[in-house]
Scaffold this active site. Structure first.
Site, short mmCIF file in Angstrom:
data_model
loop_
_atom_site.label_atom_id
_atom_site.label_comp_id
_atom_site.label_asym_id
_atom_site.label_seq_id
_atom_site.Cartn_x
_atom_site.Cartn_y
_atom_site.Cartn_z
N CYS A 1 -0.11 3.98 2.46
CA CYS A 1 0.11 3.58 3.79
C CYS A 1 1.61 3.82 4.27
O CYS A 1 1.95 4.33 5.18
CB CYS A 1 0.05 1.97 3.96
SG CYS A 1 -1.70 1.33 4.01
N CYS B 1 0.87 -1.16 0.00
CA CYS B 1 -0.05 0.25 -0.11
C CYS B 1 0.82 0.99 -0.07
O CYS B 1 1.52 1.46 1.09
CB CYS B 1 -0.94 0.00 1.26
SG CYS B 1 -1.94 1.44 1.49
#
Length: 107
Positions: free
Chosen positions: A32, A29
Site C-alpha cells: 500500500c 501494508c
C-alpha cells in the site's frame, strides 16, 4: 486527495457527481505504501475527472465496515459511482499500469 473516515464516507461517496476512486490502505501494508506515490501522481493527472480518496483500514473500529465493503486484503483500489462499487483491483492485479487503465475507463 480526500481522507475518508466512517463519519464522511457516505457523504463523499454517495453524494459525488463524479466517479470516486478509493485507495484502501493500511499503515503496516508495504505494498500500500509503495503504491501511494503512484496514486498521488494519478490524482494530479486525472483529479478533475475522477474524485480521489483514500481509506486507512488501520483506523480504530473499521473492521466490520471493511468487511461490509468486501475489503479482505490490501492493497485494494475501488471505483464507486452513486454510492455503488462498480470496479475494483486487488493485490494480485494491481500495478501502476492496470490502475491507470482502470482510471481511464471511468474518466
Amino acid at each position: 486527495m480526500i481522507e475518508l473516515t466512517l463519519d464522511n464516507f457516505d457523504e463523499e461517496i454517495t453524494n459525488s457527481d463524479q466517479p470516486v476512486l478509493i485507495d484502501w490502505w493500511g499503515e503496516t501494508c508495504e505494498s500500500c505504501l509503495a503504491l501511494m506515490p503512484t496514486v498521488t501522481a494519478l490524482a494530479a493527472t486525472y483529479g478533475d475527472k475522477l474524485k480521489f480518496t483514500k481509506f486507512n483500514t488501520s483506523q480504530k473500529g473499521v473492521r466490520r465496515f471493511c468487511i461490509k465493503h468486501k475489503i479482505m486484503g490490501l492493497p485494494v483500489i475501488s471505483i464507486y459511482q452513486k454510492g455503488e462499487k462498480i470496479a475494483e483491483l486487488g493485490k494480485e492485479e494491481l500495478s501502476p499500469e492496470s490502475l491507470e487503465a482502470l482510471i481511464k475507463k471511468y474518466c
